[in-house]
Motif scaffolding. Structure first.
Motif, short mmCIF file in Angstrom:
data_model
loop_
_atom_site.label_atom_id
_atom_site.label_comp_id
_atom_site.label_asym_id
_atom_site.label_seq_id
_atom_site.Cartn_x
_atom_site.Cartn_y
_atom_site.Cartn_z
N LYS A 82 -45.54 40.06 -24.27
CA LYS A 82 -44.13 40.45 -24.18
C LYS A 82 -43.74 40.69 -22.72
O LYS A 82 -42.75 40.14 -22.23
CB LYS A 82 -43.88 41.74 -24.99
CG LYS A 82 -44.25 41.63 -26.45
CD LYS A 82 -43.97 42.93 -27.20
CE LYS A 82 -44.83 44.11 -26.74
NZ LYS A 82 -46.27 43.97 -27.08
N THR A 83 -44.53 41.52 -22.03
CA THR A 83 -44.19 41.85 -20.66
C THR A 83 -44.27 40.61 -19.76
O THR A 83 -43.40 40.41 -18.90
CB THR A 83 -45.12 42.97 -20.14
OG1 THR A 83 -44.95 44.11 -20.98
CG2 THR A 83 -44.79 43.35 -18.71
N THR A 84 -45.26 39.77 -19.99
CA THR A 84 -45.37 38.55 -19.18
C THR A 84 -44.13 37.67 -19.37
O THR A 84 -43.57 37.17 -18.39
CB THR A 84 -46.64 37.78 -19.59
OG1 THR A 84 -47.76 38.66 -19.48
CG2 THR A 84 -46.87 36.58 -18.70
N VAL B 63 -38.68 46.83 -16.70
CA VAL B 63 -39.92 46.11 -16.99
C VAL B 63 -41.05 47.14 -17.06
O VAL B 63 -41.33 47.83 -16.08
CB VAL B 63 -40.22 45.07 -15.90
CG1 VAL B 63 -41.46 44.28 -16.26
CG2 VAL B 63 -39.04 44.16 -15.69
N GLU B 64 -41.66 47.26 -18.20
CA GLU B 64 -42.65 48.31 -18.47
C GLU B 64 -42.05 49.68 -18.16
O GLU B 64 -40.92 49.94 -18.54
CB GLU B 64 -43.95 48.02 -17.72
CG GLU B 64 -44.63 46.78 -18.33
CD GLU B 64 -46.05 46.56 -17.85
OE1 GLU B 64 -46.25 46.60 -16.63
OE2 GLU B 64 -46.93 46.33 -18.69
N ASN B 65 -42.78 50.55 -17.49
CA ASN B 65 -42.25 51.91 -17.29
C ASN B 65 -41.08 51.89 -16.31
O ASN B 65 -41.07 51.10 -15.39
CB ASN B 65 -43.34 52.80 -16.72
CG ASN B 65 -44.59 52.72 -17.54
OD1 ASN B 65 -44.53 52.80 -18.76
ND2 ASN B 65 -45.71 52.49 -16.89
N LEU C 110 -34.93 45.29 -22.09
CA LEU C 110 -35.61 46.57 -22.07
C LEU C 110 -37.02 46.37 -22.63
O LEU C 110 -37.20 46.02 -23.79
CB LEU C 110 -34.85 47.59 -22.91
CG LEU C 110 -33.38 47.81 -22.51
CD1 LEU C 110 -32.69 48.73 -23.50
CD2 LEU C 110 -33.27 48.37 -21.10
N ASP C 111 -38.01 46.60 -21.78
CA ASP C 111 -39.40 46.39 -22.18
C ASP C 111 -39.97 47.72 -22.66
O ASP C 111 -40.11 48.66 -21.87
CB ASP C 111 -40.19 45.85 -20.97
CG ASP C 111 -41.58 45.38 -21.35
OD1 ASP C 111 -41.87 45.25 -22.55
OD2 ASP C 111 -42.38 45.15 -20.43
N GLU C 112 -40.23 47.82 -23.91
CA GLU C 112 -40.77 49.03 -24.54
C GLU C 112 -40.01 50.30 -24.13
O GLU C 112 -40.62 51.26 -23.66
CB GLU C 112 -42.26 49.20 -24.17
CG GLU C 112 -43.07 47.94 -24.39
CD GLU C 112 -44.09 48.04 -25.50
OE1 GLU C 112 -44.11 49.06 -26.21
OE2 GLU C 112 -44.85 47.07 -25.66
N PRO C 113 -38.70 50.33 -24.34
CA PRO C 113 -37.94 51.51 -23.89
C PRO C 113 -38.19 52.73 -24.75
O PRO C 113 -37.84 53.84 -24.36
CB PRO C 113 -36.49 51.05 -24.02
CG PRO C 113 -36.51 50.06 -25.12
CD PRO C 113 -37.83 49.36 -25.02
MG LIG Z 1 -46.09 45.19 -22.24
#
Ligand SMILES: [Mg+2]
Ligand SMILES: Nc1ncnc2c1ncn2[C@@H]1O[C@H](COP(=O)(O)OP(=O)(O)O)[C@@H](O)[C@H]1O
Lengths: 318, 304
Positions: B44-46, B84-86, B157-160
């Motif tokens: 997902k993040t990639t 992106v991530e945190n 939003l990455d893992e918000p």
């Molecule tokens: Mg991730």
């Protein structure tokens, strides 16, 4: 404000909002004040002013005292005194009233503080890119509609602006502190100093600026080097360590290879441009034009490598 | 008419010899909230890093409002806002200073706009505090604030919801629905927990090992098909009798009863339970099909 200046403002804001930056200025100020205190307490032979009608007599007396001291002590002290004596004689022979010690003289001597300014600039230059990686903020910085080239450029320019501000700070606080402790010699005082042509009567302000100027070359080259290392390796300790190591050992490196012809292409053989003023060049046949060319080539190389790595590399997870 | 805000065409990423993303195709319309779900390490993040231009694609293309992130970077990036991530912001600067820093990176983001965004995410009270002192929830909100400053067409939003409590998650859901409905923003929201973001999404794509293995609309599912409902009751036997009477399928899990039934039937079943003097402590519906599918597809190791 144009985009460039807004980004430059951002970089300077991030630099100057941090306490560690302010500590640098406090350290500089403490050394400048401390230096003035020590000079005024321990250097009792410092004369802050000579009287207008009587200075010849004062110098003659000073010389007699120095001769006497040399005879008693001999050795190192005698050597030091003999140069003061010949300087005094230059004044007497040419009927030039010596300049009393004051703010400009103190500022001129503080040119050695530029190695500290270089150190601080290296620290800022080594952190300005790698810190963004360390904090993770690089991600939010590089998703904007701004090219990476522009981001890198404004970061580098911010480091140069930091160097300039710190340089001006050092100059102005030396002048101010010098004026408080020793008095102010005026706006364009002349002094006698030894050059390759023997003693000369020169503008102190001019000499001060040229001395600071010569030091800036090394400052810029080492900062650019640290900037490159930290951009490539994303590690500021490595960049600071390498830059300081090279700054300290630069002359030794050149000396070690001096007998080979390629030594003249070593960066450190070219950073001291004063060698062309004094005529005491590292390697026979080097010229000012040659050194400036070598410096430009190194500078472009450092910047190009920083640019390639900053632009081409993925910003991946840790 | 809704326009395509984000389009991924056969997006691939190889790092070393490892193919991390194996050709993802997807598109998100304006005003649509897309859930990007997959277990940790699915990619997902990639994928998100490639969409926002942090990583180069090794194949395919990403288009934002028709502009390629590869060949038209600035025009594409202008329309993206992202975490992106945190949400890593400058800890030694205040919330306000952080937002102004990002505002200066766009044309035309005024102080008034920054103030507007601050009140939208409810950070008025702490905006002059250093971000280093913020809680995770406050940092998530500031992260959202910096992402919407320039009114992007696409919000990623990455893992918000990571590390947020249910109230925090509900709040994020509210902003996101508002942005999608009011401002027609396309939202891509990733999570490894289906349950946390299911309720805010219009459509969901499931990614595993670098591939989107399934995609479907959320609302059709919840309206058309049966739900699973967890009943927490004191007298399990009595309750079971009630369900059997109504010919419902029962699954038992520890001391909870999980029953498949239509949404409209829930009140009736509860009524029958109460009539039989069963003491009911909880009735929790879960969307059966999606949940089942996710468990099935991902081996059930990520639902908590
Ligand atoms: Mg991730
Ligand atoms: N820089 C990298 N180098 C090599 N492998 C990576 C790198 N970044 C991520 N990966 C791998 O790619 C896969 C996908 O990671 P990621 O996109 O972070 O997944 P997710 O966000 O879905 O948890 C993982 O297997 C991870 O180990």
């Amino acid at each position: 404000m144009s985009k460039f200046f807004k980004l430059l403002y951002n970089e300077l804001f991030k630099t100057y909002i941090r306490k560690s930056t302010w500590v640098m200025y406090i350290v500089l100020l403490a050394i400048i004040i401390g230096g003035a205190v020590i000079t005024s307490i321990f250097e009792d032979e410092i004369v802050t002013s000579y009287s207008d009608d009587n200075w010849q007599e004062e110098l003659t007396q000073e010389n007699e005292k120095l001769i006497q001291e040399s005879e008693e002590e001999g050795g190192y002290i005698a050597e030091m005194n003999s140069s003061t004596i010949s300087k005094n004689n230059f004044h007497l022979d040419n009927d030039i009233k010596p300049l009393g010690y004051g703010a400009w003289q103190y500022t001129y001597e503080n040119a050695s503080l530029l190695s500290l300014v270089s150190l601080f600039t290296i620290i800022i230059g080594a952190g300005i890119v790698s810190s963004e990686f360390k904090w993770g903020t690089i991600k939010l910085l590089l998703i904007r509609p701004i090219s990476r080239t522009m981001i890198l450029l404004t970061k580098f320019v911010a480091v140069l602006v930091f160097a300039l501000i710190t340089l001006i700070f050092t100059l102005l606080s030396s002048l101010l502190v010098g004026a408080i402790f020793f008095g102010f010699e005026g706006f364009d005082p002349y002094f006698v100093t030894s050059t390759i042509n023997g003693y000369e009567h020169l503008s102190l302000v001019g000499e001060t600026f040229s001395s600071y100027g010569y030091n800036i070359v090394n400052l810029i080259m080492m900062t650019t080097f640290a900037f490159m290392v930290s951009t490539i390796f994303r590690n500021n300790s490595l960049a600071i360590g390498l830059a300081i190591f090279l700054m300290l050992s630069g002359n030794m490196i050149v000396a070690a290879f001096q007998k080979y012809d390629f030594a003249k292409y070593i960066l450190f053989a070219n950073t001291d441009l004063k060698q062309y003023e004094t005529g005491d060049v590292w390697i026979e046949g080097m010229t000012l034009g040659f050194s400036v060319t070598v410096l430009i080539v190194y500078f472009v190389l450092f910047m190009a490598l920083s640019w390639v790595f900053f632009n081409k590399r993925d910003v991946a997870g840790h | 008419m809704s326009q395509v805000a984000l389009e991924l065409k056969d997006v691939k990423k190889k790092i070393g010899k490892k193919e991390i993303i194996k050709g993802i195709n997807l598109s998100i319309n304006q005003g649509e909230v897309y859930g990007f779900i997959g277990p940790n390490g699915a990619g997902k993040t990639t994928t998100i890093r490639m969409i926002v231009g942090l990583m180069r694609l090794t194949g395919g293309d990403v288009k934002i409002l028709g502009k390629s992130i590869q060949s038209d970077y600035k025009l594409a990036a202008k329309n993206i806002g992202a975490i992106v991530e945190n949400p890593e912001l400058y800890p030694f600067m205040t919330g306000w200073q952080n937002l102004m820093h990002y505002a200066r990176m766009y044309q035309g983001v005024t102080k008034e706009r920054v103030e507007e965004v601050i009140s939208l995410v409810g950070l008025e009270k702490v905006v002059n505090d250093k971000v280093g002192k913020y809680s995770l929830g406050m940092r998530q909100r500031l992260g959202i604030a910096q992402a919407i400053l320039h009114k992007p067409a696409l919000l990623i939003l990455d893992e918000p919801t990571n590390g947020l409590d249910p109230a925090g998650i509900r709040e994020i859901r509210d902003y996101i629905r508002e942005l999608a409905v009011k401002d027609n923003v396309a939202v891509m929201i990733s999570s490894h927990l289906l349950s946390e973001i299911e309720l805010m999404c219009d459509r969901i794509g499931i990614i595993q090992q670098g591939e989107v293995i399934s995609e479907r609309a959320v609302h059709d599912e919840s309206t058309d098909s049966q739900l699973k409902v967890i009943f927490e009751v004191k007298q399990n036997d009595k309750a079971q009798e009630v369900f059997e009477e109504k010919e419902l399928t029962i699954e038992k899990e520890s001391n909870k009863l999980i029953v498949k039934l239509d949404r409209e039937d829930i009140p009736n079943v509860v009524k029958s339970l109460i009539e039989k003097d069963v003491e009911v402590y909880g009735v929790t519906p879960i969307k059966a099909t999606l949940e089942d599918q996710f468990l099935e597809l991902t081996g059930g190791n990520v639902i908590e």
